[in-house]
Design a protein around this motif. Structure first.
Motif, PDB file in Angstrom:
ATOM      1  N   GLU A   7     -21.082  28.003 -44.907  1.00 35.07           N
ATOM      2  CA  GLU A   7     -20.944  29.068 -45.900  1.00 35.07           C
ATOM      3  C   GLU A   7     -21.466  30.398 -45.362  1.00 35.07           C
ATOM      4  O   GLU A   7     -20.880  31.452 -45.615  1.00 35.07           O
ATOM      5  CB  GLU A   7     -21.672  28.698 -47.197  1.00 35.07           C
ATOM      6  CG  GLU A   7     -21.037  27.543 -47.940  1.00 35.07           C
ATOM      7  CD  GLU A   7     -19.577  27.796 -48.309  1.00 35.07           C
ATOM      8  OE1 GLU A   7     -19.289  28.884 -48.857  1.00 35.07           O
ATOM      9  OE2 GLU A   7     -18.731  26.920 -48.055  1.00 35.07           O
ATOM     10  N   ILE A   8     -22.541  30.385 -44.615  1.00 30.40           N
ATOM     11  CA  ILE A   8     -23.091  31.609 -44.037  1.00 30.40           C
ATOM     12  C   ILE A   8     -22.115  32.190 -43.026  1.00 30.40           C
ATOM     13  O   ILE A   8     -21.896  33.405 -42.978  1.00 30.40           O
ATOM     14  CB  ILE A   8     -24.467  31.341 -43.398  1.00 30.40           C
ATOM     15  CG1 ILE A   8     -25.474  30.948 -44.482  1.00 30.40           C
ATOM     16  CG2 ILE A   8     -24.966  32.563 -42.634  1.00 30.40           C
ATOM     17  CD1 ILE A   8     -26.787  30.429 -43.957  1.00 30.40           C
ATOM     18  N   LEU A   9     -21.498  31.335 -42.212  1.00 31.95           N
ATOM     19  CA  LEU A   9     -20.535  31.805 -41.211  1.00 31.95           C
ATOM     20  C   LEU A   9     -19.353  32.542 -41.839  1.00 31.95           C
ATOM     21  O   LEU A   9     -18.777  33.431 -41.223  1.00 31.95           O
ATOM     22  CB  LEU A   9     -20.031  30.642 -40.363  1.00 31.95           C
ATOM     23  CG  LEU A   9     -20.939  30.226 -39.230  1.00 31.95           C
ATOM     24  CD1 LEU A   9     -20.544  28.863 -38.675  1.00 31.95           C
ATOM     25  CD2 LEU A   9     -20.938  31.282 -38.132  1.00 31.95           C
ATOM     26  N   LYS A  10     -19.007  32.195 -43.059  1.00 36.91           N
ATOM     27  CA  LYS A  10     -17.882  32.837 -43.732  1.00 36.91           C
ATOM     28  C   LYS A  10     -18.163  34.312 -44.022  1.00 36.91           C
ATOM     29  O   LYS A  10     -17.233  35.107 -44.121  1.00 36.91           O
ATOM     30  CB  LYS A  10     -17.561  32.122 -45.047  1.00 36.91           C
ATOM     31  CG  LYS A  10     -16.936  30.758 -44.871  1.00 36.91           C
ATOM     32  CD  LYS A  10     -16.697  30.117 -46.217  1.00 36.91           C
ATOM     33  CE  LYS A  10     -16.139  28.716 -46.076  1.00 36.91           C
ATOM     34  NZ  LYS A  10     -15.966  28.064 -47.391  1.00 36.91           N
ATOM     35  N   VAL A  11     -19.430  34.678 -44.172  1.00 35.79           N
ATOM     36  CA  VAL A  11     -19.766  36.046 -44.579  1.00 35.79           C
ATOM     37  C   VAL A  11     -20.617  36.800 -43.553  1.00 35.79           C
ATOM     38  O   VAL A  11     -20.873  37.992 -43.714  1.00 35.79           O
ATOM     39  CB  VAL A  11     -20.485  36.044 -45.957  1.00 35.79           C
ATOM     40  CG1 VAL A  11     -19.542  35.560 -47.052  1.00 35.79           C
ATOM     41  CG2 VAL A  11     -21.751  35.215 -45.920  1.00 35.79           C
ATOM     42  N   ALA A  12     -21.066  36.139 -42.522  1.00 35.75           N
ATOM     43  CA  ALA A  12     -21.954  36.759 -41.539  1.00 35.75           C
ATOM     44  C   ALA A  12     -21.176  37.599 -40.529  1.00 35.75           C
ATOM     45  O   ALA A  12     -20.114  37.192 -40.056  1.00 35.75           O
ATOM     46  CB  ALA A  12     -22.750  35.687 -40.801  1.00 35.75           C
ATOM     47  N   THR A  13     -21.712  38.779 -40.216  1.00 39.10           N
ATOM     48  CA  THR A  13     -21.156  39.619 -39.166  1.00 39.10           C
ATOM     49  C   THR A  13     -22.303  40.106 -38.286  1.00 39.10           C
ATOM     50  O   THR A  13     -23.454  40.187 -38.729  1.00 39.10           O
ATOM     51  CB  THR A  13     -20.383  40.829 -39.725  1.00 39.10           C
ATOM     52  OG1 THR A  13     -21.257  41.589 -40.558  1.00 39.10           O
ATOM     53  CG2 THR A  13     -19.166  40.400 -40.507  1.00 39.10           C
ATOM     54  N   LYS A  14     -21.965  40.442 -37.059  1.00 39.79           N
ATOM     55  CA  LYS A  14     -22.987  40.883 -36.113  1.00 39.79           C
ATOM     56  C   LYS A  14     -23.405  42.323 -36.428  1.00 39.79           C
ATOM     57  O   LYS A  14     -22.557  43.214 -36.526  1.00 39.79           O
ATOM     58  CB  LYS A  14     -22.474  40.786 -34.682  1.00 39.79           C
ATOM     59  CG  LYS A  14     -23.561  41.040 -33.669  1.00 39.79           C
ATOM     60  CD  LYS A  14     -23.156  40.575 -32.300  1.00 39.79           C
ATOM     61  CE  LYS A  14     -24.351  40.681 -31.377  1.00 39.79           C
ATOM     62  NZ  LYS A  14     -24.251  39.795 -30.265  1.00 39.79           N
ATOM     63  N   PRO A  15     -24.704  42.559 -36.562  1.00 34.77           N
ATOM     64  CA  PRO A  15     -25.178  43.930 -36.789  1.00 34.77           C
ATOM     65  C   PRO A  15     -24.875  44.817 -35.585  1.00 34.77           C
ATOM     66  O   PRO A  15     -24.862  44.361 -34.443  1.00 34.77           O
ATOM     67  CB  PRO A  15     -26.693  43.759 -36.955  1.00 34.77           C
ATOM     68  CG  PRO A  15     -26.886  42.306 -37.301  1.00 34.77           C
ATOM     69  CD  PRO A  15     -25.783  41.576 -36.607  1.00 34.77           C
ATOM     70  N   ASP A  16     -24.647  46.081 -35.851  1.00 35.84           N
ATOM     71  CA  ASP A  16     -24.346  47.046 -34.796  1.00 35.84           C
ATOM     72  C   ASP A  16     -25.651  47.641 -34.262  1.00 35.84           C
ATOM     73  O   ASP A  16     -25.901  48.837 -34.391  1.00 35.84           O
ATOM     74  CB  ASP A  16     -23.426  48.148 -35.340  1.00 35.84           C
ATOM     75  CG  ASP A  16     -22.928  49.070 -34.241  1.00 35.84           C
ATOM     76  OD1 ASP A  16     -22.918  48.654 -33.064  1.00 35.84           O
ATOM     77  OD2 ASP A  16     -22.570  50.220 -34.558  1.00 35.84           O
ATOM     78  N   LEU A  17     -26.488  46.794 -33.707  1.00 31.02           N
ATOM     79  CA  LEU A  17     -27.760  47.208 -33.121  1.00 31.02           C
ATOM     80  C   LEU A  17     -27.807  46.710 -31.682  1.00 31.02           C
ATOM     81  O   LEU A  17     -27.336  45.615 -31.384  1.00 31.02           O
ATOM     82  CB  LEU A  17     -28.938  46.642 -33.915  1.00 31.02           C
ATOM     83  CG  LEU A  17     -29.086  47.162 -35.349  1.00 31.02           C
ATOM     84  CD1 LEU A  17     -30.099  46.326 -36.121  1.00 31.02           C
ATOM     85  CD2 LEU A  17     -29.502  48.621 -35.335  1.00 31.02           C
ATOM     86  N   LYS A  18     -28.363  47.511 -30.822  1.00 35.64           N
ATOM     87  CA  LYS A  18     -28.431  47.215 -29.388  1.00 35.64           C
ATOM     88  C   LYS A  18     -29.868  46.919 -28.981  1.00 35.64           C
ATOM     89  O   LYS A  18     -30.804  47.252 -29.702  1.00 35.64           O
ATOM     90  CB  LYS A  18     -27.904  48.416 -28.584  1.00 35.64           C
ATOM     91  CG  LYS A  18     -26.518  48.883 -28.986  1.00 35.64           C
ATOM     92  CD  LYS A  18     -25.465  47.857 -28.676  1.00 35.64           C
ATOM     93  CE  LYS A  18     -24.081  48.345 -29.064  1.00 35.64           C
ATOM     94  NZ  LYS A  18     -23.398  47.472 -29.968  1.00 35.64           N
ATOM     95  N   PRO A  19     -30.060  46.324 -27.787  1.00 30.06           N
ATOM     96  CA  PRO A  19     -31.424  46.066 -27.321  1.00 30.06           C
ATOM     97  C   PRO A  19     -32.299  47.318 -27.393  1.00 30.06           C
ATOM     98  O   PRO A  19     -31.862  48.416 -27.052  1.00 30.06           O
ATOM     99  CB  PRO A  19     -31.225  45.607 -25.881  1.00 30.06           C
ATOM    100  CG  PRO A  19     -29.880  44.936 -25.907  1.00 30.06           C
ATOM    101  CD  PRO A  19     -29.064  45.805 -26.846  1.00 30.06           C
ATOM    102  N   PHE A  20     -33.497  47.105 -27.902  1.00 29.22           N
ATOM    103  CA  PHE A  20     -34.556  48.098 -28.079  1.00 29.22           C
ATOM    104  C   PHE A  20     -34.354  48.995 -29.291  1.00 29.22           C
ATOM    105  O   PHE A  20     -35.187  49.855 -29.560  1.00 29.22           O
ATOM    106  CB  PHE A  20     -34.796  48.917 -26.803  1.00 29.22           C
ATOM    107  CG  PHE A  20     -34.981  48.042 -25.590  1.00 29.22           C
ATOM    108  CD1 PHE A  20     -36.082  47.196 -25.481  1.00 29.22           C
ATOM    109  CD2 PHE A  20     -34.035  48.025 -24.587  1.00 29.22           C
ATOM    110  CE1 PHE A  20     -36.244  46.372 -24.380  1.00 29.22           C
ATOM    111  CE2 PHE A  20     -34.188  47.202 -23.476  1.00 29.22           C
ATOM    112  CZ  PHE A  20     -35.298  46.382 -23.384  1.00 29.22           C
TER     113      PHE A  20
END
Length: 138
Positions: A7-20
């Motif tokens: 269920e989480i995979l259905k709504v999860a997206t990768k945040p647009d944040l980079k290392p540091f």
């Protein structure tokens, strides 16, 4: 209670944040500071790797795991970093879903701003300080 990864995979997206990159988020006790870490940094904040930094101004590291974006909100995901995680208690499907969730998550370490005692630096300033320390060992 098991997490429903499907269920989480259905709504999860990768945040647009980079290392540091840094961010703050309210935790159970206080405002917490987080730093996105590169893939080659350990998630275990007790790892000897982190002894290279001075974490005194932030009161020490207290969190290492993942964050994903769900309904436009950053959500913590401990996945296989949960203290009670045991791979033997998971099905092959659940292990595959954990790996899929890692692909839509960022890896972070963090700290509590004011858990037991106030830190020298607040959450926002502390996260920036920590990111600077980590960039110098990268």
């Amino acid at each position: 209670m098991k997490m429903n990864y499907r269920e989480i995979l259905k709504v999860a997206t990768k945040p647009d944040l980079k290392p540091f990159d840094t961010f703050t988020k309210w935790g159970p006790f206080s405002l917490n500071g987080y730093v996105v870490i590169p893939d080659n940094f350990p998630l275990d904040y007790y790892d000897d790797f982190y002894k290279q930094i001075d974490d005194g101004p932030v009161g020490g590291l207290t969190y290492g795991a993942y964050f994903t974006l769900i309904n436009n909100e950053l959500k913590p995901m401990q996945l296989d970093q949960h203290p009670y995680f045991n791979e033997k208690n998971c099905t092959a499907e659940e292990l595959q879903q954990i790996e899929q969730l890692k692909n839509v998550s960022i890896r972070v370490i963090g700290f509590d701003d004011n858990h037991i005692e106030s830190n020298e630096l607040g959450a926002e300033e502390g996260a920036k300080y920590l990111a600077d320390q980590l960039m110098h060992i990268f």
